[in-house]
Write a protein that holds these residues in place. Structure first.
Motif, short mmCIF file in Angstrom:
data_model
loop_
_atom_site.label_atom_id
_atom_site.label_comp_id
_atom_site.label_asym_id
_atom_site.label_seq_id
_atom_site.Cartn_x
_atom_site.Cartn_y
_atom_site.Cartn_z
N ASP A 26 0.82 -1.21 0.00
CA ASP A 26 0.00 0.00 0.00
C ASP A 26 0.85 1.26 0.00
O ASP A 26 0.54 2.24 -0.67
CB ASP A 26 -0.92 0.02 1.23
CG ASP A 26 -2.09 -0.94 1.10
OD1 ASP A 26 -2.38 -1.35 -0.04
OD2 ASP A 26 -2.70 -1.29 2.13
N SER A 27 1.93 1.22 0.79
CA SER A 27 2.64 2.47 1.04
C SER A 27 3.86 2.68 0.15
O SER A 27 4.24 3.81 -0.13
CB SER A 27 3.06 2.54 2.51
OG SER A 27 3.89 1.43 2.82
N GLU A 28 4.50 1.58 -0.29
CA GLU A 28 5.80 1.77 -0.93
C GLU A 28 5.86 1.32 -2.38
O GLU A 28 6.83 1.61 -3.08
CB GLU A 28 6.88 1.00 -0.15
CG GLU A 28 7.05 1.47 1.27
CD GLU A 28 7.93 0.51 2.07
OE1 GLU A 28 8.91 0.00 1.50
OE2 GLU A 28 7.61 0.25 3.25
N PHE A 29 4.84 0.59 -2.84
CA PHE A 29 4.91 0.07 -4.20
C PHE A 29 3.77 0.59 -5.04
O PHE A 29 2.69 0.89 -4.53
CB PHE A 29 4.87 -1.46 -4.19
CG PHE A 29 6.15 -2.09 -3.73
CD1 PHE A 29 7.08 -2.55 -4.64
CD2 PHE A 29 6.44 -2.19 -2.37
CE1 PHE A 29 8.27 -3.12 -4.22
CE2 PHE A 29 7.62 -2.75 -1.93
CZ PHE A 29 8.54 -3.22 -2.86
N SER A 30 4.00 0.69 -6.34
CA SER A 30 2.92 1.13 -7.22
C SER A 30 2.55 -0.03 -8.15
O SER A 30 3.30 -1.00 -8.31
CB SER A 30 3.35 2.35 -8.01
OG SER A 30 4.60 2.11 -8.61
N VAL A 31 1.39 0.08 -8.75
CA VAL A 31 0.87 -0.98 -9.62
C VAL A 31 1.86 -1.28 -10.75
O VAL A 31 2.37 -0.37 -11.39
CB VAL A 31 -0.50 -0.57 -10.20
CG1 VAL A 31 -0.92 -1.50 -11.34
CG2 VAL A 31 -1.55 -0.57 -9.10
N GLU A 33 4.80 -2.58 -10.45
CA GLU A 33 6.18 -2.62 -9.97
C GLU A 33 6.59 -4.07 -9.67
O GLU A 33 5.78 -4.86 -9.18
CB GLU A 33 6.30 -1.75 -8.72
CG GLU A 33 7.72 -1.30 -8.44
CD GLU A 33 7.78 -0.25 -7.32
OE1 GLU A 33 6.77 0.45 -7.09
OE2 GLU A 33 8.85 -0.17 -6.68
N ARG A 64 -3.64 -9.14 -4.98
CA ARG A 64 -2.71 -8.04 -4.77
C ARG A 64 -1.43 -8.21 -5.58
O ARG A 64 -0.77 -7.25 -5.91
CB ARG A 64 -2.34 -7.92 -3.28
CG ARG A 64 -3.48 -7.57 -2.36
CD ARG A 64 -4.13 -6.25 -2.73
NE ARG A 64 -3.23 -5.14 -2.91
CZ ARG A 64 -2.91 -4.25 -1.98
NH1 ARG A 64 -3.41 -4.34 -0.79
NH2 ARG A 64 -2.10 -3.25 -2.26
N THR A 74 4.74 -9.11 -9.63
CA THR A 74 4.45 -7.68 -9.74
C THR A 74 3.23 -7.31 -8.91
O THR A 74 2.43 -8.16 -8.55
CB THR A 74 4.18 -7.27 -11.22
OG1 THR A 74 3.05 -8.01 -11.69
CG2 THR A 74 5.38 -7.54 -12.10
N VAL A 75 3.11 -6.02 -8.61
CA VAL A 75 1.95 -5.52 -7.88
C VAL A 75 0.78 -5.43 -8.86
O VAL A 75 0.89 -4.82 -9.92
CB VAL A 75 2.25 -4.13 -7.27
CG1 VAL A 75 1.04 -3.60 -6.52
CG2 VAL A 75 3.47 -4.21 -6.36
N PRO A 77 -2.88 -4.59 -10.57
CA PRO A 77 -3.86 -3.50 -10.59
C PRO A 77 -5.14 -3.97 -9.89
O PRO A 77 -5.32 -5.17 -9.71
CB PRO A 77 -4.10 -3.26 -12.08
CG PRO A 77 -3.75 -4.55 -12.74
CD PRO A 77 -2.70 -5.20 -11.88
#
Lengths: 253, 253
Positions: A26-31, A33, A64, A74-75, A77
């Motif tokens: 939630d805080s450190e990674f973006s979709v 990544e 997730r 990967t993260v 979407p």
């Protein structure tokens, strides 16, 4: 992600790790990544590789994370809402149908399909393979079973092969008055042919939607549709195609 | 089960093994029967333990096998059809509701729930925990979120604790006219509290049904229900509670 060591907790280690990883996502990674590799992740959180893998599997189940061949983890979407129930009943192929025909064969159906269609075990049925696209991605693969008795005029038509034949078949089916339909959703694993179409490995978790179409007092057609469980949430009810963007369970953990 | 060695095939080994095991389950085992242990099974089919485990996991996903603590791996009974969609909309707690109240608290909801309810992040909501039984077994656990604005009269009532308070709460909710509802189904993993109620391990695959109840032009309540994915198939549509006993996908593999 820091080097937080997991303290001893009463819940299973992988479960606590999952919670910690969720917060990090939630805080450190973006979709999109790519996550660090398993060895590095295990070292950073002070857990065994097996524990890490269990936590990653959980996060994959919850949509997730995505594991992709040749890319890594990967993260993911947010899941896409796909409407499977509508207030109005409609035959396959009716205007607004989200499915595209791929091909069609005639063969004896699997035993359970014959049972649901109440056809004899050896009576051939038309089997239409269709696919459903959302945002340019294949989200579902369908096998639609239509007994010959539901389309009695078809054999008399000079029906060509492929998608054109599917259109002729569905047009014949629509001659009957649709009296109702029902659906069931359950967890399944992707068959090899569906997996290929959905760009997943065989056995990947899928949501299987079985729909029975009723006409003339019997089941006139049966659809078995396989949706990607990682990317889809199936929507039913009033808002039809409206997507629910929020995922209440995700953060309720 | 014989000692059939697997021949070399183009599909993944575990997938072929799964097919072989499925046939064995159909022909040689009955519901509830305990499978031989992994070492013996691996030896009989001439595969590595890891391959066997993958195949067993597939069969568990498909609902053919159940792994139970202290018992081992058993042949699962057919999944039970559980109706989640009805033609008529109804508030939680209305006559015919299949859910039983467990308890109820008031707290700030998770961020995604606050978003769906369009309440402020810190505005407390009533959280009702309910459970759904089928054939004497708990098949689902629910968290029902009701903003205080949906039940403005409740605080004025001398509402007692526990199930009695839940009844008072739902009675207040039913004063509003229900304008519609929609649902979404997706794959999730069981939270620790739900897992305990469902007699599963935390992280077990579950089907998460999110239902929004609309009244007075907004989402007046939100239900997040967690169904056991191993034992349930969720039914929608005309036949309501009617179970579909056949499982077309199972034998279509």
């Amino acid at each position: 992600m820091g080097t937080t060591q997991l303290e001893s907790v009463p819940e299973p280690k992988y479960w606590h790790l999952k919670t910690v990883l969720t917060e990090a996502l939630d805080s450190e990674f973006s979709v999109g990544e790519i996550l660090p590799n398993e060895r590095d992740l295990a070292a950073r959180f002070g857990v065994a590789r097996a524990t890490l893998r269990q936590a990653l599997e959980q996060l994959e189940l919850e949509g997730r994370l995505q594991r992709r061949r040749g890319v890594g983890t990967t993260v993911a979407p947010p899941r896409v809402g796909v409407a499977v129930g509508t207030e109005q009943h409609a035959w396959p192929g009716a205007p607004g149908d989200a499915w595209q025909a791929v091909d069609c064969t005639t063969a004896a159906p699997p035993a359970a399909v014959a049972g649901a269609l109440e056809t004899g075990r050896d009576e051939p049925v038309h089997i239409v393979r269709r696919t459903r696209m959302t945002h340019g991605q294949s989200v579902a693969a369908e096998l639609l079973y239509i007994p010959e008795s539901s389309v009695p005029e078809l054999s008399a038509i000079d029906a060509p092969a492929g998608p054109a034949r599917v259109r002729a078949l569905l047009r014949e089916l629509q001659r009957m008055e649709l009296e109702g339909q029902d659906s069931a959703v359950e967890l399944g694993s992707a068959r090899a042919d569906d997996a290929k179409e959905l760009d997943r490995l065989p056995g990947a978790p899928v949501l299987v939607v079985t729909t029975r179409y009723f006409a003339e007092g019997r089941t006139a057609a049966l659809s078995v549709a396989t949706y990607r469980a990682d990317t889809c949430r199936l929507t039913f009810g009033d808002s039809g195609g409206v997507e629910i963007h929020q995922d209440p369970q995700r953060r309720a953990s």
